[in-house]
Enzyme design. Structure first.
Site, PDB file in Angstrom:
ATOM      1  N   CYS A  61       0.807  -1.225   0.000  1.00 44.73           N
ATOM      2  CA  CYS A  61       0.000   0.000   0.000  1.00 44.73           C
ATOM      3  C   CYS A  61       0.839   1.274   0.000  1.00 44.73           C
ATOM      4  CB  CYS A  61      -0.936   0.004   1.204  1.00 44.73           C
ATOM      5  SG  CYS A  61      -1.934  -1.491   1.311  1.00 44.73           S
TER       6      CYS A  61
ATOM      7  N   HIS B 126      -2.988   8.119   5.974  1.00 42.59           N
ATOM      8  CA  HIS B 126      -3.183   6.770   5.448  1.00 42.59           C
ATOM      9  C   HIS B 126      -4.640   6.368   5.648  1.00 42.59           C
ATOM     10  CE1 HIS B 126      -2.126   2.867   4.016  1.00 42.59           C
ATOM     11  NE2 HIS B 126      -2.396   2.267   5.162  1.00 42.59           N
TER      12      HIS B 126
ATOM     13  N   GLU C 137      -1.706   5.383  13.354  1.00 39.96           N
ATOM     14  CA  GLU C 137      -1.270   6.563  12.610  1.00 39.96           C
ATOM     15  C   GLU C 137      -1.419   7.824  13.452  1.00 39.96           C
ATOM     16  OE1 GLU C 137      -1.875   8.892   8.355  1.00 39.96           O
ATOM     17  OE2 GLU C 137      -3.457   7.548   9.055  1.00 39.96           O
TER      18      GLU C 137
ATOM     19  N   HIS D 291      -9.461   2.401  -0.792  1.00 43.27           N
ATOM     20  CA  HIS D 291      -8.021   2.177  -0.667  1.00 43.27           C
ATOM     21  C   HIS D 291      -7.498   1.625  -1.978  1.00 43.27           C
ATOM     22  CE1 HIS D 291      -4.149   1.246   0.702  1.00 43.27           C
ATOM     23  NE2 HIS D 291      -4.414   0.654   1.848  1.00 43.27           N
TER      24      HIS D 291
ATOM     25  N   PHE E 215       1.346  -3.287   4.501  1.00 47.57           N
ATOM     26  CA  PHE E 215       1.632  -4.636   4.979  1.00 47.57           C
ATOM     27  C   PHE E 215       3.149  -4.803   5.113  1.00 47.57           C
ATOM     28  CE2 PHE E 215      -2.023  -7.749   3.726  1.00 47.57           C
ATOM     29  CZ  PHE E 215      -2.883  -7.075   4.577  1.00 47.57           C
TER      30      PHE E 215
END
Length: 795
Positions: free
Chosen positions: A171, A304, A315, A341, A400
């Site tokens: 990501c 994010h 975050e 996303h 990830f």
């Protein structure tokens, strides 16, 4: 060396393009996001039975790109949607820039940096469906699966012949691509870069996130107390980045400046972030530091913000840790609440939103926001955009395997931030390792090479050399259970290289990064996860396998197993992936982002991967070529020279310079004249400050495919001016370890220097079969009487 830091080369954004669920342009994206429009709804293009959700940020109208990358005739079923998205966004960005390739910037000075999570995996799913139903897929479709295919398609579509690379950090992929492109431009290896990312919906992604119970049945509500998960999206975002000098000379409008970026590894968990956001905070701090920004300079962060409980709170903790008291005055909103996303494309799409926010002085909202969650608690800009005075802003992406990225942008005319380069330093090799079909360890490989051994055996018409290794080197049985074979090979190779470098202390490893190269990547894990889903449905999706389906999983496992916390990235430039990883690591070290980086290149070969190679005519048995496909795990420890000397490390060699070029002809095509290889070799020599006459050898890319080998040999002859320079071709003997070929050559060169006095530097060549060429200059370690690099060659 010169001990005075230099100002960095300013890098400007002069064009953007996007295709998302908000529409087919960057302006449509911004208008939708700015006004809080949620473009997340029922997904029509995929079967949606059996998932946690039926919704996503789907692109519903995709114009056919002008550039054709499939054989004639072709229709939509022969195309790869992630490549189509990238081409559409890139065409808009290139047109918006107002720059003309060849007129304003030479084609050889314009490159591509492309980020993706899934690459062409939708094409792989169609291949797997054909195979499971007993059909034979069209072999061309296999060529659309690797991430590098899209990067090379973009290069061909616009005639770009500069550096081309593909980045795969899940990501955070396109955020990493922005960072790597920034280094290429600042180092002077290009004047312009087409940068961004793309991902398309896949059944694998929906099944995977559903198996992790991460998908929301309603549009995602990041940072909100009632959030229940993420919404997936698809599409692409693209930038045109140029040096300030190019922008001024061409007279093109500047949208924003890329000031700096930060990268880090969590080393914590394969899917969950560190709960306190420790790794993410390091990335944010590095973005601020390298941009010379104070926390108070940043009033907006495009977060994010996935909508999952753990990610959003982590975050928020990271922003507080990095910005201190200024965090409470900083707006933190999530674009994902409106487009979903976009995985590997998220960094680019959200970066576009960030610079539009700077342009229009509006902080976009977090849509669907409900009650404030005290575990988050920062200003999420609920519901509608807010007019704000914005000079600088950050865009965060966390992935990830604990790969974190934060990119800093500045509006034109703003004065906040005046970054400088760190002190010049050389990059040295302090450790190396090899796990190959020749045996375990560097010595076994060297002895096999010297003896002329040819490992491997013919398997259904294709010669294959498999690597065997002691898997206990990857960790305890409990640790290994969460690793696939690719990750085990990476951890074992990195452990051996770090041991060879004498690195084991917690403080040393905390300042160590991981940059991994792989061409095939985790295809075996993808097959293990995807085939049951396609044949039996999402109910059988295995959440234990899904985290290993991302290309950067192996780098994340290295970080978790060995305790590295520095910058991490994964390069997927096909058969040139390992060389690309070495080049990126070199750039990160020269820009002071780590003291040392372990650079593994690893490949394993699944049965279906071998079937793909057999079906592509270039490799198949009917071609009758002397070609061996090999597995392997290699690692080099690269270190800033000062650090290595201060800790008394043994220095094996110096990585003096590198260069990457492209033929710009597209998937599976390369220039028969060898012009691209020649430009890479000459560029690497110039970068290293080495004359071709001083070379002792070239370690060639040649692997036994005549149509690719002959152009390289012609280029070598031109560079060496027919001097009879020694040319080593280890892949013809030991096999081609896909993306690990440059590492194979480097380990053999280093082993030879251990055996006998070195007689000069060497060139190491590596090429993809889509016309991307990387050359590196490796020089023997200087003796006490040898001169050190001067300030010019050190740069």
């Amino acid at each position: 060396m010169n001990d005075v830091p230099e100002d960095v080369v300013p890098v400007m954004v002069v064009g953007v393009g996007a295709i998302t669920s908000q529409g087919g342009t960057a302006q449509a994206l911004w208008e939708g996001v700015r006004t809080g429009h949620v473009a997340i709804g029922p997904v029509r293009a995929l079967p949606m039975d059996g998932y946690q959700t039926r919704i996503g940020g789907e692109v519903t109208d995709v114009p056919e790109p002008a550039h054709r990358y499939t054989p004639e005739p072709a229709d939509s079923k022969d195309r790869e949607p992630s490549i189509d998205f990238a081409l559409v966004a890139a065409a808009e960005a290139m047109a918006a820039s107002g720059l003309v390739v060849g007129r304003d910037v030479p084609a050889e000075r314009w490159g591509v940096a492309y980020g993706t999570c899934n690459g062409g995996w939708r094409s792989a799913e169609l291949i797997l469906r054909d195979e499971e139903s007993g059909q034979t897929p069209d072999w061309h479709r296999y060529t659309l699966v690797p991430p590098q295919a899209a990067a090379e398609t973009l290069s061909a579509a616009h005639g770009l012949r500069g550096p081309v690379l593909s980045v795969n950090t899940a990501c955070a992929s396109s955020a990493h691509a922005i960072g790597h492109a920034l280094e290429i431009l600042r180092s002077g290896r290009a004047d312009a870069m087409l940068v961004g990312g793309s991902d398309a919906f896949t059944e694998t992604a929906f099944a995977g996130f559903s198996s992790l119970e991460s998908l929301s049945p309603e549009p995602a509500a990041p940072y909100s107390k009632d959030r229940s998960g993420l919404s997936l999206g698809e599409g692409s975002g693209m930038f045109v980045l140029v040096t300030d000098e190019v922008a001024r000379r061409a007279g093109v409008p500047v949208i924003a400046e890329v000031l700096g970026y930060g990268l880090s590894a969590d080393g914590y968990h394969v899917t969950a972030p560190h709960p306190e956001g420790a790794g993410a905070a390091r990335a944010i701090r590095q973005a601020l530091t390298t941009s010379a920004l104070a926390p108070d300079d940043v009033r907006y962060i495009n977060g994010h913000g996935t909508g999952t409980p753990k990610n959003d709170s982590a975050e928020s903790n990271a922003v507080r840790a990095a910005l201190g008291e200024a965090a409470e005055k900083t707006a933190l909103s999530s674009t994902k609440s409106m487009v979903g996303h976009l995985l590997g494309a998220a960094g680019a799409v959200e970066g576009i939103v960030t610079i539009m926010a700077l342009r229009d002085q509006i902080a976009p909202p977090t849509a669907s926001f409900g009650e404030v969650d005290p575990q988050c608690g920062l200003d999420a800009v609920p519901d509608s955009g807010r007019v704000m005075a914005l000079d600088a802003a950050l865009s965060n992406n966390f992935a990830f395997a604990g790969a974190n990225a934060s990119v800093a942008f500045r509006r034109p005319g703003a004065t906040a931030g005046t970054p400088v380069l760190p002190l010049a330093d050389d990059v040295v090799v302090t450790g190396f390792s090899a796990l190959s079909a020749a045996g375990e360890g560097v010595e076994a490989l060297w002895e096999a090479f010297r003896a002329g051994a040819r490992p491997g055996a013919v398997e259904d018409g294709l010669r294959v050399a498999r690597a065997e290794f002691d898997r206990s080197a990857a960790g305890t049985p409990k640790q290994r259970r969460r690793m696939d074979r690719l990750s085990q090979l990476a951890v074992a190779a990195c452990r051996a290289a770090l041991d060879d470098a004498g690195l084991s202390g917690e403080e040393e490893l905390d300042a160590t990064g991981v940059v991994l190269g792989t061409g095939v990547g985790p295809v075996a894990s993808n097959e293990d996860f995807t085939v049951p889903v396609l044949t039996e449905g999402p109910k059988v999706a295995n959440p234990g396998i899904f985290p290993n389906t991302v290309y950067n999983s192996a780098a994340g496992q290295v970080s978790m197993a060995l305790g590295t916390r520095g910058p991490t990235s994964t390069l997927t430039s096909a058969h040139a992936a390992g060389a690309a990883a070495l080049g990126v690591a070199f750039d990160l070290l020269r820009s002071g982002r780590a003291e040392r980086i372990v650079v593994p290149a690893v490949e394993v070969l699944s049965p279906r991967t071998l079937d793909a190679y057999r079906r592509i005519p270039l490799f198949g048995p009917a071609a009758g070529r002397r070609y061996t496909l090999a597995e392997g795990g290699f690692a080099l420890v690269l270190e800033r020279g000062r650090s290595a000397r201060e800790r008394g490390a043994r220095i094996h060699a110096t990585l003096s310079g590198h260069a990457t070029t492209s033929d710009g002809l597209g998937i599976g095509r390369w220039d028969p004249s060898g012009d691209g290889v020649e430009r890479a070799m000459r560029g690497a020599l110039e970068s290293a400050g080495v004359d071709a006459a001083a070379l002792s050898a070239v370690w060639a890319n040649a692997a036994g495919i005549g149509s690719a080998d002959r152009p390289e040999l012609s280029a070598i002859d031109r560079v060496s001016e027919g001097s009879g320079l020694r040319v080593e071709t280890p892949k013809r003997q030991l096999g081609e370890p896909v993306g690990a070929g440059a590492h194979l050559s480097a380990v053999l060169a280093l082993s030879g220097w251990r055996d006998a006095p070195a007689d000069g530097p060497v060139l190491i060549n590596s090429s993809s079969l889509g016309g991307t060429h990387t050359s590196l200059v490796l020089a023997p370690a200087p003796t006490a009487s040898a001169p050190t690099l001067d300030s010019e060659s050190a740069r």
